[in-house]
Scaffold this motif. Structure first.
Motif, PDB file in Angstrom:
ATOM      1  N   UNK A  19       0.814  -1.218   0.223  1.00 29.47           N
ATOM      2  CA  UNK A  19      -0.021   0.108   0.088  1.00 29.47           C
ATOM      3  C   UNK A  19       0.947   1.324  -0.021  1.00 29.47           C
ATOM      4  N   UNK A  20       1.760   1.314  -0.904  1.00 30.63           N
ATOM      5  CA  UNK A  20       2.799   2.476  -1.099  1.00 30.63           C
ATOM      6  C   UNK A  20       2.055   3.740  -1.688  1.00 30.63           C
ATOM      7  N   UNK A  21       1.607   4.670  -1.102  1.00 25.59           N
ATOM      8  CA  UNK A  21       1.184   5.935  -1.712  1.00 25.59           C
ATOM      9  C   UNK A  21       2.131   7.190  -1.218  1.00 25.59           C
ATOM     10  N   UNK A  22       2.721   7.734  -2.354  1.00 26.83           N
ATOM     11  CA  UNK A  22       3.675   8.851  -2.123  1.00 26.83           C
ATOM     12  C   UNK A  22       4.145   9.553  -3.431  1.00 26.83           C
ATOM     13  N   UNK A  23       4.183  10.740  -3.464  1.00 30.81           N
ATOM     14  CA  UNK A  23       4.747  11.427  -4.687  1.00 30.81           C
ATOM     15  C   UNK A  23       6.298  11.954  -4.475  1.00 30.81           C
ATOM     16  N   UNK A  24       6.716  12.335  -5.598  1.00 26.61           N
ATOM     17  CA  UNK A  24       7.980  12.641  -5.673  1.00 26.61           C
ATOM     18  C   UNK A  24       8.027  13.882  -6.606  1.00 26.61           C
ATOM     19  N   UNK A  31      15.897  10.763  -0.119  1.00 26.61           N
ATOM     20  CA  UNK A  31      16.325   9.757   0.498  1.00 26.61           C
ATOM     21  C   UNK A  31      15.335   8.679   0.783  1.00 26.61           C
ATOM     22  N   UNK A  32      15.630   7.478   0.515  1.00 20.93           N
ATOM     23  CA  UNK A  32      14.693   6.285   0.861  1.00 20.93           C
ATOM     24  C   UNK A  32      15.435   5.625   1.740  1.00 20.93           C
ATOM     25  N   UNK A 205      14.487  15.432   1.083  1.00 24.09           N
ATOM     26  CA  UNK A 205      13.492  14.859   1.930  1.00 24.09           C
ATOM     27  C   UNK A 205      13.680  13.434   2.112  1.00 24.09           C
ATOM     28  N   UNK A 206      13.099  12.788   3.289  1.00 18.86           N
ATOM     29  CA  UNK A 206      13.492  11.317   3.512  1.00 18.86           C
ATOM     30  C   UNK A 206      12.156  10.532   3.554  1.00 18.86           C
ATOM     31  N   UNK A 207      12.038   9.260   2.943  1.00 22.39           N
ATOM     32  CA  UNK A 207      10.897   8.585   3.234  1.00 22.39           C
ATOM     33  C   UNK A 207      11.741   7.271   3.783  1.00 22.39           C
ATOM     34  N   UNK A 208      10.890   6.821   4.785  1.00 19.77           N
ATOM     35  CA  UNK A 208      11.362   5.814   5.474  1.00 19.77           C
ATOM     36  C   UNK A 208      10.493   4.354   5.066  1.00 19.77           C
ATOM     37  N   UNK A 211       9.616  -2.855   6.604  1.00 22.30           N
ATOM     38  CA  UNK A 211       8.554  -3.997   6.280  1.00 22.30           C
ATOM     39  C   UNK A 211       7.865  -3.925   5.019  1.00 22.30           C
ATOM     40  N   UNK A 212       8.198  -3.119   3.971  1.00 16.36           N
ATOM     41  CA  UNK A 212       7.459  -2.923   2.917  1.00 16.36           C
ATOM     42  C   UNK A 212       6.439  -1.760   2.999  1.00 16.36           C
ATOM     43  N   UNK A 213       6.498  -1.038   4.105  1.00 18.68           N
ATOM     44  CA  UNK A 213       5.520   0.146   4.026  1.00 18.68           C
ATOM     45  C   UNK A 213       6.424   1.450   4.351  1.00 18.68           C
ATOM     46  N   UNK A 214       5.977   2.403   3.852  1.00 18.44           N
ATOM     47  CA  UNK A 214       6.649   3.596   3.647  1.00 18.44           C
ATOM     48  C   UNK A 214       6.082   4.708   4.506  1.00 18.44           C
ATOM     49  N   UNK A 215       6.590   5.488   5.082  1.00 17.14           N
ATOM     50  CA  UNK A 215       6.303   6.779   5.716  1.00 17.14           C
ATOM     51  C   UNK A 215       7.210   7.820   5.370  1.00 17.14           C
ATOM     52  N   UNK A 216       6.634   9.190   5.779  1.00 19.22           N
ATOM     53  CA  UNK A 216       7.521  10.486   5.523  1.00 19.22           C
ATOM     54  C   UNK A 216       8.381  10.335   6.774  1.00 19.22           C
ATOM     55  N   UNK A 217       9.746  10.504   6.704  1.00 23.18           N
ATOM     56  CA  UNK A 217      10.645  10.524   7.790  1.00 23.18           C
ATOM     57  C   UNK A 217      11.700  11.687   7.949  1.00 23.18           C
ATOM     58  N   UNK A 218      12.216  11.503   8.661  1.00 21.78           N
ATOM     59  CA  UNK A 218      13.581  12.603   8.892  1.00 21.78           C
ATOM     60  C   UNK A 218      14.794  12.291   9.285  1.00 21.78           C
ATOM     61  N   UNK A 219      15.966  12.972   8.623  1.00 22.66           N
ATOM     62  CA  UNK A 219      17.338  12.616   8.816  1.00 22.66           C
ATOM     63  C   UNK A 219      17.575  13.228   9.986  1.00 22.66           C
ATOM     64  N   UNK A 220      16.836  14.030  10.653  1.00 19.80           N
ATOM     65  CA  UNK A 220      17.375  15.154  11.444  1.00 19.80           C
ATOM     66  C   UNK A 220      17.656  14.611  13.035  1.00 19.80           C
TER      67      UNK A 220
END
Ligand code: ADP
Ligand code: MG
Length: 226
Positions: A19-24, A31-32, A205-208, A211-220
């Motif tokens: 269920x990956x939903x994101x845009x670039x 960064x993934x 920007x970082x995507x984390x 286990x096969x699921x993606x979320x907006x993340x942070x490198x900070x």
């Protein structure tokens, strides 16, 4: 420039991405980040069409999830797999030229793009005639980057490019990517890493992926100790 809507991906019948939903957006550097086995490689391979995908993948607003894998690089997508897959008996330059041949670019366009790759990685011009089997692992990563640049006029996807690079070569690699962004302000980069510190200060920007699921993340967060 790239949008995923409810994308699931399986290798064979084994579900890997969920269920990956994101845009670039165009000109972003994303960064993934995810640990080994999280699904980074599977995501890049899914975008190239090498897995069984359900859901929608749009490239420049055009659905590509049903497009044959051999057609996707022609959209301007360059892909550097985590294993470099250089042909060791071919020269460095022959390796760089291979994607241009498989995409049937004409001679003038091929020459133009080779010049672009050498402008960003001038050290490769000096080793152009050497068998790719004779270059070091780090240099091989540069060759793989140049090869991805031949078709990656719009989007460049680099799978763990910094992994295993000695610090000096990692800096050189990052400098080459900066040179690319300076030379071409519209180019979009997706770079995977398991170690987020390698991309800190570089990606916008970082995507984390976990286990096969993606979320907006942070490198900070870890920066507090820097
Ligand atoms: N060829 C394959 N067959 C079956 N499972 C695979 C295959 N390749 C990867 N996997 C599984 O898919 C998951 C994600 O792997 P991968 O995308 O390579 O992760 P990453 O690149 O983040 O390390 C892992 O659980 C891995 O075991
Ligand atoms: Mg991987």
């Amino acid at each position: 420039m790239l949008e995923l809507r409810n994308v699931d991906a399986a290798i064979g019948i084994i579900p890997i991405l969920r269920n990956l939903t994101f845009r670039v957006d165009a000109a972003e550097t994303v960064a993934l980040i995810g640990r080994n086995g999280a699904g980074k490689t599977t995501l890049l391979r899914s975008l190239m069409g090498f897995t069984n995908v359900t859901g929608e993948i749009l490239f420049e607003d055009r659905p590509i999830h049903d497009m044959h894998p051999s057609k996707r690089p022609g959209l301007g997508i360059g892909y550097a797999p985590e294993d470099r897959r250089l042909f060791s008996a071919f020269t460095v330059e022959e390796n760089i030229l291979l994607p241009a041949q498989s995409a049937r670019l004409d001679a003038a366009e091929t020459a133009r793009r080779l010049d672009r790759a050498y402008a960003i990685l001038p050290e490769l011009r000096e080793m152009a005639g050497r068998p790719a089997g004779n270059v070091s692992g780090g240099q091989g990563k540069m060759v793989a980057l140049a090869r991805a640049l031949m078709l990656g006029t719009k989007l460049l996807m680099l799978d763990e490019p910094f992994q295993g690079l000695a610090p000096a070569l990692a800096r050189r690699y990052a400098d080459a990517l900066r040179a690319l962004r300076d030379a071409d302000r519209s180019v979009t980069l997706i770079i995977t890493e398991s170690n987020p510190s390698l991309l800190r200060g570089f990606a916008g920007r970082t995507l984390v992926i976990e286990r096969g699921e993606i979320s907006e993340g942070s490198l900070e967060p870890e920066r507090a100790n820097a």
